[in-house]
Scaffold this motif. Structure first.
Motif, PDB file in Angstrom:
ATOM      1  N   UNK A   1       5.201  -0.082  10.330  1.00  0.00           N
ATOM      2  CA  UNK A   1       5.226   1.391  10.369  1.00  0.00           C
ATOM      3  C   UNK A   1       3.948   1.962   9.773  1.00  0.00           C
ATOM      4  N   UNK A   2       3.504   1.397   8.651  1.00  0.00           N
ATOM      5  CA  UNK A   2       2.261   1.863   8.030  1.00  0.00           C
ATOM      6  C   UNK A   2       1.050   1.585   8.914  1.00  0.00           C
ATOM      7  N   UNK A   3       1.074   0.445   9.617  1.00  0.00           N
ATOM      8  CA  UNK A   3      -0.027   0.124  10.532  1.00  0.00           C
ATOM      9  C   UNK A   3      -0.105   1.154  11.657  1.00  0.00           C
ATOM     10  N   UNK A   4       1.059   1.515  12.221  1.00  0.00           N
ATOM     11  CA  UNK A   4       1.071   2.522  13.301  1.00  0.00           C
ATOM     12  C   UNK A   4       0.513   3.854  12.799  1.00  0.00           C
ATOM     13  N   UNK A   5       0.966   4.285  11.621  1.00  0.00           N
ATOM     14  CA  UNK A   5       0.500   5.556  11.061  1.00  0.00           C
ATOM     15  C   UNK A   5      -1.007   5.513  10.802  1.00  0.00           C
ATOM     16  N   UNK A   6      -1.480   4.400  10.233  1.00  0.00           N
ATOM     17  CA  UNK A   6      -2.904   4.280   9.919  1.00  0.00           C
ATOM     18  C   UNK A   6      -3.760   4.282  11.180  1.00  0.00           C
ATOM     19  N   UNK A   7      -3.309   3.580  12.226  1.00  0.00           N
ATOM     20  CA  UNK A   7      -4.060   3.551  13.487  1.00  0.00           C
ATOM     21  C   UNK A   7      -4.090   4.932  14.127  1.00  0.00           C
ATOM     22  N   UNK A   8      -2.977   5.674  14.023  1.00  0.00           N
ATOM     23  CA  UNK A   8      -2.921   7.023  14.596  1.00  0.00           C
ATOM     24  C   UNK A   8      -3.928   7.937  13.904  1.00  0.00           C
TER      25      UNK A   8
ATOM     26  N   UNK B   1      -4.876   4.136   1.567  1.00  0.00           N
ATOM     27  CA  UNK B   1      -4.913   2.778   1.017  1.00  0.00           C
ATOM     28  C   UNK B   1      -4.802   1.733   2.123  1.00  0.00           C
ATOM     29  N   UNK B   2      -3.994   2.025   3.156  1.00  0.00           N
ATOM     30  CA  UNK B   2      -3.861   1.090   4.277  1.00  0.00           C
ATOM     31  C   UNK B   2      -5.196   0.928   4.997  1.00  0.00           C
ATOM     32  N   UNK B   3      -5.884   2.035   5.266  1.00  0.00           N
ATOM     33  CA  UNK B   3      -7.170   1.976   5.959  1.00  0.00           C
ATOM     34  C   UNK B   3      -8.221   1.267   5.099  1.00  0.00           C
ATOM     35  N   UNK B   4      -8.184   1.505   3.784  1.00  0.00           N
ATOM     36  CA  UNK B   4      -9.121   0.808   2.890  1.00  0.00           C
ATOM     37  C   UNK B   4      -8.848  -0.694   2.913  1.00  0.00           C
ATOM     38  N   UNK B   5      -7.575  -1.070   2.962  1.00  0.00           N
ATOM     39  CA  UNK B   5      -7.204  -2.488   3.005  1.00  0.00           C
ATOM     40  C   UNK B   5      -7.669  -3.124   4.314  1.00  0.00           C
ATOM     41  N   UNK B   6      -7.482  -2.409   5.440  1.00  0.00           N
ATOM     42  CA  UNK B   6      -7.897  -2.939   6.743  1.00  0.00           C
ATOM     43  C   UNK B   6      -9.419  -3.086   6.819  1.00  0.00           C
TER      44      UNK B   6
ATOM     45  N   UNK C   1       0.839  -1.196   0.000  1.00  0.00           N
ATOM     46  CA  UNK C   1       0.000   0.000   0.000  1.00  0.00           C
ATOM     47  C   UNK C   1       0.875   1.247   0.000  1.00  0.00           C
ATOM     48  N   UNK C   2       0.428   2.284  -0.743  1.00  0.00           N
ATOM     49  CA  UNK C   2       1.275   3.460  -0.901  1.00  0.00           C
ATOM     50  C   UNK C   2       1.066   4.553   0.132  1.00  0.00           C
ATOM     51  N   UNK C   3      -0.136   4.683   0.720  1.00  0.00           N
ATOM     52  CA  UNK C   3      -0.393   5.759   1.672  1.00  0.00           C
ATOM     53  C   UNK C   3      -1.380   5.294   2.737  1.00  0.00           C
ATOM     54  N   UNK C   4      -1.624   6.183   3.709  1.00  0.00           N
ATOM     55  CA  UNK C   4      -2.505   5.837   4.834  1.00  0.00           C
ATOM     56  C   UNK C   4      -3.917   5.516   4.362  1.00  0.00           C
TER      57      UNK C   4
END
Length: 238
Positions: free
Chosen positions: A71-78, A28-33, A23-26
């Protein structure tokens, strides 16, 4: 020759989910989760308070998943837990949930008060930013406005009169806003490998290509290269 055949067989056995693009950005990470854990995460509407220690649970469940890093998970959760809709859902007496949507600890008064305070401060900062932008826009408009020069009191000539008569009034009518497109759910028989579909993530539908179909589950690839596994009933006609 035999080793070459084995390598070809291994390549054929590799599924699209094993070829996931990171995933490239937050967003996309949240959409994936939200697709991976729909009972826990959402990209729109009401959010549900997450259990304390959800990061460790996420890291364990996704330890073999190359789509997102820790790292992306931490950013997305924040970002997720500081959103207004999440803070508004953090109320006293509401149960926190795990990745599968199971209820856990209940939010107490101090936690609810803290969430309310953070929400109030966030909205206040947003209001200040809006005021600053409006003031900046007004300042720029004033600076770009040409200085008014008073002309001598002359009688208008015949030519100037005719010019004024022929001038067309400026219309202040604004073009009507375009209506949001109506999504039409795609019939199951029209979902084919290689076909184009629309996948709705939040408010905006995203164009995707069908990679694999397994009963009611469909694996699609977004334009960014990200691969997502979803259900047929979440796909629409492109």
């Amino acid at each position: 020759m035999r080793m070459l055949q084995m390598k070809k067989s291994e390549a054929l056995m590799t599924t699209p989910s094993e070829q996931n693009v990171k995933a490239g950005n937050v967003k996309e990470v949240l959409a994936y989760l939200a697709v991976k854990f729909p009972a826990c995460f959402s990209v729109s509407g009401e959010a549900k308070p997450l259990k304390i220690g959800i990061f460790q649970e996420l890291a364990q469940r996704l330890q073999d998943d190359t789509t997102v890093s820790k790292t992306q998970l931490r950013q997305a959760l924040r970002v997720y837990t500081s959103s207004w809709r999440y803070l508004e859902s953090t109320k006293e007496g509401v149960s926190r949930i795990d990745l599968d949507g199971n209820a856990g600890d209940v939010i107490d008064a101090s936690q609810a008060e803290h969430a309310s305070k953070v929400l109030e401060e966030s909205k206040a900062k947003a209001a200040q930013k809006r005021k600053a932008k409006i003031a900046e826009a007004k300042s720029q408009a004033t600076a770009e406005k040409p200085a008014y020069k008073k002309s001598a009191n002359k009688k208008p000539t015949a030519a100037s009169k005719s010019t004024k008569v022929n001038q067309k009034p400026v219309s202040n009518t604004e073009a009507p806003a375009k209506a949001a497109p109506v999504l039409e759910r795609i019939p199951a028989e029209h979902v084919v490998v290689g076909g184009k579909v629309l996948l709705k993530l939040g408010q905006s539908p995203m164009l995707a290509t069908v990679l694999e179909i397994s009963k009611d589950d469909v694996t699609v690839q977004l334009g960014s290269g990200m691969v997502i596994k979803t259900r047929q009933d979440s796909l629409y006609i492109a």
